[in-house]
Motif scaffolding. Structure first.
Motif, PDB file in Angstrom:
ATOM      1  N   VAL A  48       0.820  -1.200   0.000  1.00  0.00           N
ATOM      2  CA  VAL A  48       0.000   0.000   0.000  1.00  0.00           C
ATOM      3  C   VAL A  48       0.857   1.255   0.000  1.00  0.00           C
ATOM      4  N   ALA A  49       1.856   1.298   0.873  1.00  0.00           N
ATOM      5  CA  ALA A  49       2.685   2.490   1.011  1.00  0.00           C
ATOM      6  C   ALA A  49       4.017   2.117   1.633  1.00  0.00           C
ATOM      7  N   ILE A  50       5.038   2.908   1.342  1.00  0.00           N
ATOM      8  CA  ILE A  50       6.371   2.683   1.881  1.00  0.00           C
ATOM      9  C   ILE A  50       7.008   4.023   2.207  1.00  0.00           C
ATOM     10  N   ILE A  51       7.773   4.048   3.276  1.00  0.00           N
ATOM     11  CA  ILE A  51       8.591   5.213   3.603  1.00  0.00           C
ATOM     12  C   ILE A  51       9.989   4.716   3.929  1.00  0.00           C
ATOM     13  N   THR A  52      10.997   5.329   3.317  1.00  0.00           N
ATOM     14  CA  THR A  52      12.378   4.904   3.475  1.00  0.00           C
ATOM     15  C   THR A  52      13.056   5.690   4.586  1.00  0.00           C
ATOM     16  N   SER A  53      14.276   5.257   4.915  1.00  0.00           N
ATOM     17  CA  SER A  53      15.050   5.957   5.934  1.00  0.00           C
ATOM     18  C   SER A  53      15.338   7.394   5.542  1.00  0.00           C
ATOM     19  N   GLY A  54      15.386   7.669   4.242  1.00  0.00           N
ATOM     20  CA  GLY A  54      15.598   9.015   3.764  1.00  0.00           C
ATOM     21  C   GLY A  54      14.341   9.857   3.689  1.00  0.00           C
ATOM     22  N   ASN A  56      11.674   9.238   1.730  1.00  0.00           N
ATOM     23  CA  ASN A  56      10.940   9.101   0.480  1.00  0.00           C
ATOM     24  C   ASN A  56       9.722   8.205   0.672  1.00  0.00           C
ATOM     25  N   THR A  57       8.644   8.527  -0.017  1.00  0.00           N
ATOM     26  CA  THR A  57       7.406   7.766   0.087  1.00  0.00           C
ATOM     27  C   THR A  57       6.920   7.346  -1.285  1.00  0.00           C
ATOM     28  N   ASN A  58       6.148   6.267  -1.312  1.00  0.00           N
ATOM     29  CA  ASN A  58       5.511   5.806  -2.524  1.00  0.00           C
ATOM     30  C   ASN A  58       4.218   5.099  -2.151  1.00  0.00           C
ATOM     31  N   TYR A  59       3.257   5.103  -3.081  1.00  0.00           N
ATOM     32  CA  TYR A  59       1.924   4.581  -2.808  1.00  0.00           C
ATOM     33  C   TYR A  59       1.416   3.753  -3.967  1.00  0.00           C
ATOM     34  N   ALA A  60       0.559   2.802  -3.634  1.00  0.00           N
ATOM     35  CA  ALA A  60      -0.185   2.106  -4.667  1.00  0.00           C
ATOM     36  C   ALA A  60      -1.116   3.086  -5.375  1.00  0.00           C
ATOM     37  N   ASP A  61      -1.323   2.871  -6.667  1.00  0.00           N
ATOM     38  CA  ASP A  61      -2.181   3.776  -7.430  1.00  0.00           C
ATOM     39  C   ASP A  61      -3.584   3.877  -6.834  1.00  0.00           C
ATOM     40  N   SER A  62      -4.071   2.802  -6.255  1.00  0.00           N
ATOM     41  CA  SER A  62      -5.426   2.771  -5.744  1.00  0.00           C
ATOM     42  C   SER A  62      -5.646   3.671  -4.531  1.00  0.00           C
ATOM     43  N   LYS A  64      -3.453   6.575  -3.905  1.00  0.00           N
ATOM     44  CA  LYS A  64      -2.823   7.882  -4.076  1.00  0.00           C
ATOM     45  C   LYS A  64      -3.848   8.999  -3.934  1.00  0.00           C
ATOM     46  N   GLY A  65      -3.468  10.021  -3.191  1.00  0.00           N
ATOM     47  CA  GLY A  65      -4.357  11.142  -2.952  1.00  0.00           C
ATOM     48  C   GLY A  65      -5.284  10.958  -1.776  1.00  0.00           C
ATOM     49  N   ARG A  66      -5.381   9.737  -1.252  1.00  0.00           N
ATOM     50  CA  ARG A  66      -6.254   9.462  -0.120  1.00  0.00           C
ATOM     51  C   ARG A  66      -5.489   9.025   1.126  1.00  0.00           C
ATOM     52  N   PHE A  67      -4.407   8.274   0.946  1.00  0.00           N
ATOM     53  CA  PHE A  67      -3.625   7.754   2.069  1.00  0.00           C
ATOM     54  C   PHE A  67      -2.305   8.503   2.170  1.00  0.00           C
ATOM     55  N   THR A  68      -1.811   8.657   3.387  1.00  0.00           N
ATOM     56  CA  THR A  68      -0.529   9.295   3.628  1.00  0.00           C
ATOM     57  C   THR A  68       0.254   8.487   4.656  1.00  0.00           C
ATOM     58  N   ILE A  69       1.477   8.105   4.302  1.00  0.00           N
ATOM     59  CA  ILE A  69       2.351   7.418   5.242  1.00  0.00           C
ATOM     60  C   ILE A  69       3.321   8.436   5.829  1.00  0.00           C
ATOM     61  N   SER A  70       3.585   8.316   7.118  1.00  0.00           N
ATOM     62  CA  SER A  70       4.503   9.215   7.793  1.00  0.00           C
ATOM     63  C   SER A  70       5.182   8.463   8.930  1.00  0.00           C
ATOM     64  N   ARG A  71       6.173   9.095   9.527  1.00  0.00           N
ATOM     65  CA  ARG A  71       6.901   8.440  10.603  1.00  0.00           C
ATOM     66  C   ARG A  71       7.281   9.435  11.679  1.00  0.00           C
TER      67      ARG A  71
END
Length: 120
Positions: A48-54, A56-62, A64-71
């Motif tokens: 669904v979503a990933i956040i790297t040590s740096g 950077n984030t990425n999301y599944a197309d389904s 995008k615009g609705r979900f937000t990953i953070s840390r």
């Protein structure tokens, strides 16, 4: 002793919001990446979503615009803010993390999953 503990799942109506949390605890040096997966009945587990040590984030197309990953690095916690939820978002959501256990040793860990159900 490494553990991922998830919280925040539940039942919401379509259009509603939830925030999932995943706390990483135990003996590790650092977090390389943290991810959220989900698995609906009869379907394979998907990223669904990933956040790297740096950061950077990425999301599944389904989502995008609705979900937000953070840390929150100080708390070793990753969040998934889910807005505009749809019935097709219904699934078990799993936290996943790549943790540096020793100087050059990465291990991958899974949480036990938390149920998200979107009605109507």
């Amino acid at each position: 002793q490494v553990q991922l503990v998830e919280s925040g799942g539940g039942l919401v109506q379509a259009g509603g919001s939830l925030r999932l949390s995943c706390l990483a605890s135990g003996r590790f040096f650092s977090i390389n990446a943290m991810m959220w997966y989900r698995q609906a009945p009869g379907k394979k587990r998907e990223l669904v979503a990933i956040i790297t040590s740096g950061g950077n984030t990425n999301y599944a197309d389904s989502v995008k615009g609705r979900f937000t990953i953070s840390r929150d690095n100080a708390k070793n916690t990753v969040y998934l803010q889910m807005n505009g939820l749809k019935p097709e978002d219904t699934a078990v959501y799993y936290c996943n993390a790549d943790l540096l256990i020793e100087s050059s040793l990465l291990h991958n860990y899974w949480g036990r999953g938390t149920q998200v159900t979107v009605s109507s």
